[in-house]
Design a protein around this motif. Structure first.
Motif, mmCIF file in Angstrom:
data_model
loop_
_atom_site.group_PDB
_atom_site.id
_atom_site.type_symbol
_atom_site.label_atom_id
_atom_site.label_comp_id
_atom_site.label_asym_id
_atom_site.label_seq_id
_atom_site.Cartn_x
_atom_site.Cartn_y
_atom_site.Cartn_z
ATOM 1 N N UNK A 55 1.577 -6.161 -5.463
ATOM 2 C CA UNK A 55 0.825 -6.963 -4.242
ATOM 3 C C UNK A 55 1.245 -6.628 -2.980
ATOM 4 N N UNK A 56 2.456 -6.353 -2.743
ATOM 5 C CA UNK A 56 2.759 -5.961 -1.343
ATOM 6 C C UNK A 56 2.246 -4.526 -1.048
ATOM 7 N N UNK A 57 2.080 -3.640 -1.976
ATOM 8 C CA UNK A 57 1.499 -2.344 -1.961
ATOM 9 C C UNK A 57 0.073 -2.475 -1.642
ATOM 10 N N UNK A 58 -0.565 -3.492 -2.246
ATOM 11 C CA UNK A 58 -2.017 -3.580 -1.986
ATOM 12 C C UNK A 58 -2.126 -4.303 -0.731
ATOM 13 N N UNK A 59 -1.264 -5.058 -0.164
ATOM 14 C CA UNK A 59 -1.337 -5.866 1.289
ATOM 15 C C UNK A 59 -1.168 -4.205 2.288
ATOM 16 N N UNK A 60 -0.377 -3.460 1.790
ATOM 17 C CA UNK A 60 -0.080 -2.521 2.600
ATOM 18 C C UNK A 60 -1.316 -1.470 2.907
ATOM 19 N N UNK A 61 -1.952 -1.280 1.843
ATOM 20 C CA UNK A 61 -3.274 -0.344 1.732
ATOM 21 C C UNK A 61 -4.413 -1.326 2.479
ATOM 22 N N UNK A 62 -4.391 -2.677 2.217
ATOM 23 C CA UNK A 62 -5.563 -3.524 3.012
ATOM 24 C C UNK A 62 -5.392 -3.200 4.487
ATOM 25 N N UNK A 63 -3.848 -3.243 4.914
ATOM 26 C CA UNK A 63 -3.706 -3.008 6.436
ATOM 27 C C UNK A 63 -4.075 -1.724 6.851
ATOM 28 N N UNK A 64 -3.535 -0.759 6.185
ATOM 29 C CA UNK A 64 -3.377 0.632 6.639
ATOM 30 C C UNK A 64 -5.011 1.137 6.329
ATOM 31 N N UNK A 65 -5.293 1.243 5.096
ATOM 32 C CA UNK A 65 -6.409 1.917 4.886
ATOM 33 C C UNK A 65 -7.839 1.292 5.400
ATOM 34 N N UNK A 66 -7.676 -0.113 5.240
ATOM 35 C CA UNK A 66 -9.102 -0.924 5.473
ATOM 36 C C UNK A 66 -9.079 -1.131 7.004
#
Length: 179
Positions: A55-66
């Motif tokens: 879940x933390x990795x998904x949050x990281x990608x939401x912030x960084x990638x999106x």
């Protein structure tokens, strides 16, 4: 035997005097300690617990990638179709979010190797991940000054994808009419 409790309030003149004195004091924002980002922001998005790590990795990608890079074509990877939105400025549903993002005309940039957002902390518990960020603000009493405060995003995850979102967004006031 029953007892009743009565509340004693300050006389109105004393309450007004206290309010006037409080307003006359220097603003506490001018003496605050600045909100600072973490040194190793990406390390905050890890956990020894497999579910929290996912879940933390998904949050990281939401912030960084999106959010940072604007690669919303990846939204299906990180957001559920129903994506419930508690931000008053954005409708619920991944498709509706993508429509809004398209209307905003945000630039698409290369996805950075490391995130650039000034992250203060990441907290994960159960299905939730909260990311807090440094937020620089202009002092409304003195536009030549600024201060820092904290912004947050919180997501609830289902199977590694964000299904619900909260943040501190507010509906902005209507612009003043020109006379």
């Amino acid at each position: 035997m029953t007892r009743s409790c009565t509340t004693t309030s300050l006389p109105q003149w004393l309450a007004r005097l206290a309010m006037a004195a409080a307003l006359a004091l220097p603003a506490p924002a001018l003496a605050q300690d600045a909100v600072l980002p973490a040194t190793d922001k990406e390390a905050l998005f890890t956990s020894p617990d497999p579910k929290l790590h996912r879940n933390k990795q998904a949050a990281l990608h939401i912030v960084r990638d999106l959010l940072e890079a604007g690669h919303w074509e990846l939204a299906e990877t990180y957001l559920t179709e129903r994506y419930i939105q508690h931000n008053p400025l954005v409708a619920s549903g991944r498709a509706r979010l993508l429509e809004a993002v398209k209307q905003w005309g945000l630039p698409i940039k290369p996805i950075p190797a490391r995130m650039t957002s000034p992250v203060v902390a990441v907290v994960a518990e159960g299905d939730f991940v909260v990311v807090s960020f440094v937020r620089d603000m202009k002092d409304p009493r003195d536009p030549s000054r600024s201060y820092t405060t904290t912004w947050f995003d919180m997501w609830r995850f289902v199977d590694g994808r964000a299904d619900e979102h909260w943040d501190g967004a507010e509906i902005p006031p209507m612009p003043a009419k020109a006379e």
